[in-house]
Enzyme design. Structure first.
Site, PDB file in Angstrom:
ATOM      1  N   SER A 293     -10.543  -1.107   4.291  1.00  0.00           N
ATOM      2  CA  SER A 293      -9.571  -1.616   5.425  1.00  0.00           C
ATOM      3  C   SER A 293      -8.935  -0.249   5.901  1.00  0.00           C
ATOM      4  O   SER A 293      -8.281   0.450   5.288  1.00  0.00           O
ATOM      5  CB  SER A 293      -8.621  -2.725   4.883  1.00  0.00           C
ATOM      6  OG  SER A 293      -9.538  -3.777   4.522  1.00  0.00           O
TER       7      SER A 293
ATOM      8  N   ARG B 226       0.939  -1.241  -0.198  1.00  0.00           N
ATOM      9  CA  ARG B 226      -0.076   0.188   0.129  1.00  0.00           C
ATOM     10  C   ARG B 226       0.690   1.228  -0.104  1.00  0.00           C
ATOM     11  O   ARG B 226       0.524   2.173   0.715  1.00  0.00           O
ATOM     12  CB  ARG B 226      -1.007   0.081   1.071  1.00  0.00           C
ATOM     13  CG  ARG B 226      -1.693  -0.982   1.135  1.00  0.00           C
ATOM     14  CD  ARG B 226      -2.970  -1.157   0.031  1.00  0.00           C
ATOM     15  NE  ARG B 226      -3.764  -2.216  -0.029  1.00  0.00           N
ATOM     16  CZ  ARG B 226      -3.404  -3.328  -0.832  1.00  0.00           C
ATOM     17  NH1 ARG B 226      -2.255  -3.568  -1.447  1.00  0.00           N
ATOM     18  NH2 ARG B 226      -4.067  -4.507  -0.615  1.00  0.00           N
TER      19      ARG B 226
ATOM     20  N   GLU C 184      -3.802   2.037   7.061  1.00  0.00           N
ATOM     21  CA  GLU C 184      -3.667   1.999   5.746  1.00  0.00           C
ATOM     22  C   GLU C 184      -4.460   3.345   5.169  1.00  0.00           C
ATOM     23  O   GLU C 184      -3.698   4.118   4.171  1.00  0.00           O
ATOM     24  CB  GLU C 184      -4.614   0.973   5.091  1.00  0.00           C
ATOM     25  CG  GLU C 184      -4.528   0.876   3.650  1.00  0.00           C
ATOM     26  CD  GLU C 184      -5.139  -0.192   3.014  1.00  0.00           C
ATOM     27  OE1 GLU C 184      -5.125  -1.343   3.505  1.00  0.00           O
ATOM     28  OE2 GLU C 184      -5.995  -0.304   1.862  1.00  0.00           O
TER      29      GLU C 184
HETATM   30  C1  FAD Z   1     -15.576   0.233   0.563  1.00  0.00           C
HETATM   31  C2  FAD Z   1     -14.105   0.221   0.119  1.00  0.00           C
HETATM   32  C3  FAD Z   1     -13.184  -0.902  -0.222  1.00  0.00           C
HETATM   33  C4  FAD Z   1     -11.955  -0.736  -0.661  1.00  0.00           C
HETATM   34  N1  FAD Z   1     -11.348  -2.000  -0.880  1.00  0.00           N
HETATM   35  C5  FAD Z   1      -9.855  -1.794  -1.320  1.00  0.00           C
HETATM   36  C6  FAD Z   1      -9.107  -3.101  -1.668  1.00  0.00           C
HETATM   37  O1  FAD Z   1      -9.765  -4.075  -1.766  1.00  0.00           O
HETATM   38  N2  FAD Z   1      -7.927  -2.864  -1.802  1.00  0.00           N
HETATM   39  C7  FAD Z   1      -7.177  -1.653  -1.800  1.00  0.00           C
HETATM   40  O2  FAD Z   1      -6.136  -1.321  -2.123  1.00  0.00           O
HETATM   41  N3  FAD Z   1      -7.913  -0.302  -1.374  1.00  0.00           N
HETATM   42  C8  FAD Z   1      -9.207  -0.642  -1.096  1.00  0.00           C
HETATM   43  N4  FAD Z   1      -9.996   0.447  -0.722  1.00  0.00           N
HETATM   44  C9  FAD Z   1      -9.260   1.868  -0.595  1.00  0.00           C
HETATM   45  C10 FAD Z   1      -9.378   2.600  -1.833  1.00  0.00           C
HETATM   46  O3  FAD Z   1     -10.106   2.416  -2.656  1.00  0.00           O
HETATM   47  C11 FAD Z   1      -7.907   2.686  -2.560  1.00  0.00           C
HETATM   48  O4  FAD Z   1      -6.855   3.001  -1.812  1.00  0.00           O
HETATM   49  C12 FAD Z   1      -7.975   3.579  -3.766  1.00  0.00           C
HETATM   50  O5  FAD Z   1      -6.868   3.244  -4.589  1.00  0.00           O
HETATM   51  C13 FAD Z   1      -7.865   5.004  -3.573  1.00  0.00           C
HETATM   52  O6  FAD Z   1      -8.045   5.636  -4.724  1.00  0.00           O
HETATM   53  P1  FAD Z   1      -8.415   7.283  -4.581  1.00  0.00           P
HETATM   54  O7  FAD Z   1      -8.521   7.743  -6.056  1.00  0.00           O
HETATM   55  O8  FAD Z   1      -9.846   7.456  -3.898  1.00  0.00           O
HETATM   56  O9  FAD Z   1      -7.437   7.808  -3.756  1.00  0.00           O
HETATM   57  P2  FAD Z   1      -7.644   9.010  -2.621  1.00  0.00           P
HETATM   58  O10 FAD Z   1      -8.157   8.411  -1.364  1.00  0.00           O
HETATM   59  O11 FAD Z   1      -8.306  10.175  -2.903  1.00  0.00           O
HETATM   60  O12 FAD Z   1      -5.777   9.088  -2.131  1.00  0.00           O
HETATM   61  C14 FAD Z   1      -5.174   8.208  -1.723  1.00  0.00           C
HETATM   62  C15 FAD Z   1      -3.683   8.508  -1.524  1.00  0.00           C
HETATM   63  O13 FAD Z   1      -3.356   8.739  -2.795  1.00  0.00           O
HETATM   64  C16 FAD Z   1      -2.837  10.078  -3.031  1.00  0.00           C
HETATM   65  N5  FAD Z   1      -3.122  10.157  -4.287  1.00  0.00           N
HETATM   66  C17 FAD Z   1      -4.623  10.222  -5.052  1.00  0.00           C
HETATM   67  N6  FAD Z   1      -4.604  10.570  -6.305  1.00  0.00           N
HETATM   68  C18 FAD Z   1      -3.220  10.932  -6.384  1.00  0.00           C
HETATM   69  C19 FAD Z   1      -2.587  11.196  -7.836  1.00  0.00           C
HETATM   70  N7  FAD Z   1      -3.176  11.620  -8.931  1.00  0.00           N
HETATM   71  N8  FAD Z   1      -1.267  11.587  -7.653  1.00  0.00           N
HETATM   72  C20 FAD Z   1      -0.570  11.446  -6.622  1.00  0.00           C
HETATM   73  N9  FAD Z   1      -1.266  11.085  -5.475  1.00  0.00           N
HETATM   74  C21 FAD Z   1      -2.450  10.835  -5.597  1.00  0.00           C
HETATM   75  C22 FAD Z   1      -3.466  10.913  -1.943  1.00  0.00           C
HETATM   76  O14 FAD Z   1      -2.826  11.942  -1.748  1.00  0.00           O
HETATM   77  C23 FAD Z   1      -3.551   9.841  -0.971  1.00  0.00           C
HETATM   78  O15 FAD Z   1      -2.421   9.862  -0.288  1.00  0.00           O
HETATM   79  C24 FAD Z   1     -11.360   0.449  -0.571  1.00  0.00           C
HETATM   80  C25 FAD Z   1     -12.152   1.475  -0.057  1.00  0.00           C
HETATM   81  C26 FAD Z   1     -13.352   1.694   0.170  1.00  0.00           C
HETATM   82  C27 FAD Z   1     -14.203   2.789   0.804  1.00  0.00           C
END
Ligand code: FAD
Length: 287
Positions: free
Chosen positions: A209, A161, A279
């Site tokens: 998570s 992660r 995480e």
């Molecule tokens: C119901 C649910 C289930 C989930 N299941 C999983 C799973 O199975 N596996 C898993 O790994 N995760 C899971 N997640 C967590 C999440 O979906 C992942 O971490 C996902 O990749 C986050 O993407 P985001 O675009 O929402 O990033 P954000 O939440 O907006 O950002 C996450 C991090 O990435 C950085 N970031 C975002 N975009 C960029 C960019 N363009 N450039 C540089 N940095 C950036 C942000 O600064 C932050 O530090 C789950 C979340 C939920 C709500």
């Protein structure tokens, strides 16, 4: 592109909590992004990068400096043979659906992960036996000075992660997939989506998570062993269905969720000796 003020970040965080951004830029192109970075540099503003906001907890006190929303960097999906290029704002589950549809195998286990390509790459998101590091070929980045650069998979610093070699903002990524049977891949995707719906409490806001998996154990198992299932602070509650999920049951503040995360961490450490590592990323909190 306009730089906005007073944008409510609760609308950009899956927990539906968080105060206002001092400044906010929803970028749609590299040019917008470079302009936003110049705005921040000229005023010496701190920069916070957001994707879909599915893995962050944003403080009720809001965020100082410039918040850059990258979900608009989504105009770019190019599929050439087994190589798939996607912009940072492309929704990862939609990409998994699209690649399954045309018989490309490799992304189906990512089905149902909420959020965008940029966040998934930066978090090295993964599920079942696939992580971004297994399929990324290279990542296109813009550093905080507005310079574009490309990072190979080997240099991205992918770990559990995290992707410590990626400094700045993810613009897009190339994924290397394999040819397969569309029917099999679609069936696997459907199976994964069904497993998620069965095991995860998807009816209320969460970040998925909260804690990483500790070596040789599961965070959820340890939390459950400590009798914390259903435990709540304010409107934040440890989910009954999956103890590694903390839910906003309706009126939780970010502080409720923050305090519950700390409580779970401290209790599990006291009772099992394992310090759970978060995480979810905290934004706007003093840690
Ligand atoms: C119901 C649910 C289930 C989930 N299941 C999983 C799973 O199975 N596996 C898993 O790994 N995760 C899971 N997640 C967590 C999440 O979906 C992942 O971490 C996902 O990749 C986050 O993407 P985001 O675009 O929402 O990033 P954000 O939440 O907006 O950002 C996450 C991090 O990435 C950085 N970031 C975002 N975009 C960029 C960019 N363009 N450039 C540089 N940095 C950036 C942000 O600064 C932050 O530090 C789950 C979340 C939920 C709500």
């Amino acid at each position: 592109m306009t730089i906005e003020t007073g944008i409510e970040l609760r609308n950009h965080c899956s927990y539906r909590t968080g105060g206002k951004a001092e400044f906010y830029a929803a970028v749609k192109t590299d040019i917008d992004l470079a302009e936003a970075l110049r705005f921040a540099a000229d005023r010496k503003l701190e920069i916070t990068v957001l994707g879909g906001g599915y893995n962050v907890l944003i403080s009720d006190r809001g965020v100082k400096g410039l918040v850059i929303d990258t979900t608009g960097l989504n105009s770019h999906t190019v599929i050439s043979g087994t190589e798939v290029y996607a912009g940072a704002g492309v929704i990862i589950d939609e990409l998994a659906g699209k690649t399954a549809e045309i018989g490309l195998c490799g992304m189906e286990e990512m089905s149902g992960i909420p959020g965008c390509v940029g966040g998934a790459v930066k978090m090295n998101a993964g599920a079942f036996s696939t992580e971004i590091k297994d399929i990324a070929v290279h990542v296109d980045m813009m550093d905080f000075d507005g310079r574009r650069y490309r990072v190979s998979n080997a240099d991205a610093g992918f770990g559990y992660r995290k992707a410590e070699g990626l400094k700045g903002i993810v613009l897009g990524a190339m994924f290397g997939l394999k040819q397969g049977s569309a029917e099999d891949i679609k069936n696997k995707r459907a199976d994964i989506l069904a497993k998620r719906a069965e095991k995860q409490p998807l009816h209320l806001p969460s970040c998925g998570s909260v804690f990483k998996r500790p070596e040789g154990n599961y965070a959820g198992t340890l939390i459950e062993k400590c009798g914390l299932k259903g435990f709540s602070i304010g409107g934040a509650q440890v989910a009954e269905k999956h103890a590694n999920f903390i839910l906003n049951t309706g009126n939780a503040t970010a502080d409720d969720i923050y305090r519950l995360i700390k409580h779970v961490q401290d209790t599990v450490e006291k009772e099992t000796g394992v310090r759970l590592e978060r995480e979810v990323r905290f934004i706007g909190f003093e840690e």
